[in-house]
Design a protein around this motif. Structure first.
Motif, PDB file in Angstrom:
ATOM      1  N   ARG A 167     -10.264  72.600  40.770  1.00  0.00           N
ATOM      2  CA  ARG A 167     -11.058  73.833  40.877  1.00  0.00           C
ATOM      3  C   ARG A 167     -11.943  73.796  42.132  1.00  0.00           C
ATOM      4  O   ARG A 167     -12.068  74.789  42.845  1.00  0.00           O
ATOM      5  N   VAL A 168     -12.543  72.647  42.391  1.00  0.00           N
ATOM      6  CA  VAL A 168     -13.392  72.511  43.568  1.00  0.00           C
ATOM      7  C   VAL A 168     -12.555  72.616  44.841  1.00  0.00           C
ATOM      8  O   VAL A 168     -12.940  73.314  45.798  1.00  0.00           O
ATOM      9  N   GLN A 169     -11.401  71.950  44.860  1.00  0.00           N
ATOM     10  CA  GLN A 169     -10.518  72.043  46.026  1.00  0.00           C
ATOM     11  C   GLN A 169     -10.093  73.482  46.277  1.00  0.00           C
ATOM     12  O   GLN A 169     -10.066  73.932  47.432  1.00  0.00           O
ATOM     13  N   ALA A 170      -9.739  74.195  45.211  1.00  0.00           N
ATOM     14  CA  ALA A 170      -9.298  75.585  45.365  1.00  0.00           C
ATOM     15  C   ALA A 170     -10.409  76.439  45.961  1.00  0.00           C
ATOM     16  O   ALA A 170     -10.165  77.291  46.826  1.00  0.00           O
ATOM     17  N   LEU A 171     -11.646  76.208  45.505  1.00  0.00           N
ATOM     18  CA  LEU A 171     -12.776  76.965  46.040  1.00  0.00           C
ATOM     19  C   LEU A 171     -12.961  76.678  47.531  1.00  0.00           C
ATOM     20  O   LEU A 171     -13.131  77.600  48.342  1.00  0.00           O
ATOM     21  N   LEU A 172     -12.892  75.405  47.926  1.00  0.00           N
ATOM     22  CA  LEU A 172     -13.075  75.037  49.326  1.00  0.00           C
ATOM     23  C   LEU A 172     -11.903  75.504  50.187  1.00  0.00           C
ATOM     24  O   LEU A 172     -12.086  75.845  51.354  1.00  0.00           O
ATOM     25  N   ASP A 173     -10.693  75.513  49.620  1.00  0.00           N
ATOM     26  CA  ASP A 173      -9.514  75.962  50.366  1.00  0.00           C
ATOM     27  C   ASP A 173      -9.533  77.466  50.604  1.00  0.00           C
ATOM     28  O   ASP A 173      -9.148  77.940  51.679  1.00  0.00           O
ATOM     29  N   ASP A 174      -9.991  78.209  49.589  1.00  0.00           N
ATOM     30  CA  ASP A 174      -9.914  79.672  49.660  1.00  0.00           C
ATOM     31  C   ASP A 174     -11.027  80.277  50.500  1.00  0.00           C
ATOM     32  O   ASP A 174     -10.848  81.345  51.089  1.00  0.00           O
ATOM     33  N   THR A 175     -12.173  79.630  50.558  1.00  0.00           N
ATOM     34  CA  THR A 175     -13.305  80.216  51.284  1.00  0.00           C
ATOM     35  C   THR A 175     -13.946  79.175  52.195  1.00  0.00           C
ATOM     36  O   THR A 175     -15.115  78.805  52.010  1.00  0.00           O
ATOM     37  N   PRO A 176     -13.211  78.686  53.202  1.00  0.00           N
ATOM     38  CA  PRO A 176     -13.796  77.659  54.074  1.00  0.00           C
ATOM     39  C   PRO A 176     -14.965  78.159  54.909  1.00  0.00           C
ATOM     40  O   PRO A 176     -15.755  77.369  55.412  1.00  0.00           O
ATOM     41  N   GLN A 177     -15.085  79.502  55.073  1.00  0.00           N
ATOM     42  CA  GLN A 177     -16.199  80.029  55.865  1.00  0.00           C
ATOM     43  C   GLN A 177     -17.522  79.953  55.092  1.00  0.00           C
ATOM     44  O   GLN A 177     -18.598  80.038  55.685  1.00  0.00           O
ATOM     45  N   HIS A 178     -17.439  79.782  53.770  1.00  0.00           N
ATOM     46  CA  HIS A 178     -18.636  79.658  52.938  1.00  0.00           C
ATOM     47  C   HIS A 178     -18.975  78.179  52.773  1.00  0.00           C
ATOM     48  O   HIS A 178     -18.077  77.341  52.682  1.00  0.00           O
ATOM     49  N   THR A 179     -20.253  77.848  52.744  1.00  0.00           N
ATOM     50  CA  THR A 179     -20.665  76.455  52.599  1.00  0.00           C
ATOM     51  C   THR A 179     -21.462  76.303  51.307  1.00  0.00           C
ATOM     52  O   THR A 179     -22.700  76.426  51.300  1.00  0.00           O
ATOM     53  N   PRO A 180     -20.769  76.055  50.189  1.00  0.00           N
ATOM     54  CA  PRO A 180     -21.482  75.895  48.916  1.00  0.00           C
ATOM     55  C   PRO A 180     -22.263  74.585  48.889  1.00  0.00           C
ATOM     56  O   PRO A 180     -21.888  73.611  49.545  1.00  0.00           O
ATOM     57  N   THR A 181     -23.337  74.562  48.134  1.00  0.00           N
ATOM     58  CA  THR A 181     -24.116  73.338  47.992  1.00  0.00           C
ATOM     59  C   THR A 181     -23.441  72.411  46.989  1.00  0.00           C
ATOM     60  O   THR A 181     -22.583  72.841  46.197  1.00  0.00           O
ATOM     61  N   LEU A 182     -23.815  71.150  47.016  1.00  0.00           N
ATOM     62  CA  LEU A 182     -23.254  70.185  46.063  1.00  0.00           C
ATOM     63  C   LEU A 182     -23.561  70.581  44.622  1.00  0.00           C
ATOM     64  O   LEU A 182     -22.668  70.514  43.756  1.00  0.00           O
ATOM     65  N   PRO A 183     -24.791  71.031  44.299  1.00  0.00           N
ATOM     66  CA  PRO A 183     -25.035  71.494  42.923  1.00  0.00           C
ATOM     67  C   PRO A 183     -24.135  72.664  42.512  1.00  0.00           C
ATOM     68  O   PRO A 183     -23.701  72.743  41.363  1.00  0.00           O
ATOM     69  N   GLU A 184     -23.850  73.573  43.462  1.00  0.00           N
ATOM     70  CA  GLU A 184     -22.949  74.694  43.155  1.00  0.00           C
ATOM     71  C   GLU A 184     -21.547  74.193  42.839  1.00  0.00           C
ATOM     72  O   GLU A 184     -20.901  74.660  41.890  1.00  0.00           O
ATOM     73  N   LEU A 185     -21.065  73.231  43.639  1.00  0.00           N
ATOM     74  CA  LEU A 185     -19.732  72.662  43.388  1.00  0.00           C
ATOM     75  C   LEU A 185     -19.708  71.914  42.063  1.00  0.00           C
ATOM     76  O   LEU A 185     -18.716  71.968  41.325  1.00  0.00           O
TER      77      LEU A 185
END
Length: 266
Positions: A167-185
């Motif tokens: 799930r985390v990989q999919a989020l990072l793959d789909d929206t690389p322009q966004h920089t989520p925080t570690l707590p969000e991940l």
């Protein structure tokens, strides 16, 4: 159709062999195609110019400038070059290149390789081919060995991703322009931040932050192939603060500034 060691379709203006590794450039005219075929050895293909469609078992993949693909041995496919010519640089790892040849021959998955450092290794090989001196053959061979070895390191067995990590990989793959925080991940994964970092690195070999940086730089590499975009525009699209921030991260991952990478592409 089976293609033997060092054999490629289309025009082949350059080929060289050293230590069980074959380097070759293949060129293809528009509105041409290559019938179903496979290679006896695994090989990497880097798209130098143009674009084309690759088909395997009814599944299509559009390949364009800057793409790096890994083809397993005996992987049957067709290629179609529609409206423009295309050129590819191939790094073929034969069985005599021990132990890499054997290990790669056991890798059965065709892959689009997104790793910027692996792409940079191929670009380094191409530079040695285009600007050769008395040391280029040995240096190109070293880069090719590093390419194959680093790729294999990423294929190590036992690195099975849990559903949370996927799930985390999919989020990072789909929206690389966004920089989520570690707590969000961690919230997405349903894990504690510490456990997420440990498990994510076990699976990918990188922390979530490093993984996201590589994804961003892979996107930057694709955009640098478009001459109409400035570095400032690319930085905005990919989610960097500004061109200076992009350049710092790009140099750290790729070992060269964006301008040098773009110059080598165009």
């Amino acid at each position: 159709m089976e293609l033997q060691t060092g054999q490629y379709m289309g025009e082949v203006p350059f080929t060289a062999s050293v230590g069980g590794i074959v380097l070759a450039t293949s060129q293809h005219l528009p509105r041409t195609s290559i019938p179903a075929h496979h290679h006896v050895n695994p090989h990497f293909t880097y798209v130098l110019e143009g674009s084309y469609t690759e088909v395997h078992n009814g599944h299509q993949r559009h390949c364009q400038v800057g793409d790096l693909l890994f083809h397993p041995r005996q992987w049957e496919h067709t290629n179609a070059f529609q409206y423009q010519s295309a050129a590819c640089f191939n790094v073929e790892i034969g069985p005599d290149c021990l132990p890499l040849g054997t290990a790669l021959s056991n890798t059965r998955s065709h892959q689009l390789v997104a790793s910027p450092p692996l792409k940079a290794l191929v670009r380094s090989i191409i530079k040695e081919v285009r600007q050769p001196d008395c040391f280029s053959e040995a240096i190109a061979f070293g880069y090719a060995v590093q390419l194959a070895g680093t790729f294999l390191r990423g294929q190590r067995p036992g690195r099975v991703a849990s559903r949370a990590i996927r799930r985390v990989q999919a989020l990072l793959d789909d929206t690389p322009q966004h920089t989520p925080t570690l707590p969000e991940l961690a919230q997405v994964a349903g894990l504690s931040p510490d456990y997420l970092c440990r498990d994510f690195k076990r699976v990918t070999g990188m922390t979530p932050g490093e993984y996201l940086r590589h994804k961003k730089i892979a996107r930057v590499c694709d955009l640098l192939a478009k001459p109409g975009l400035s570095t400032e525009e690319i930085a905005f699209q990919v989610g960097f603060a500004d061109a200076s921030h992009l350049s710092r991260v790009f140099r750290k991952v790729m070992g060269q500034p964006p301008a040098a990478y773009r110059k080598a592409l165009l």
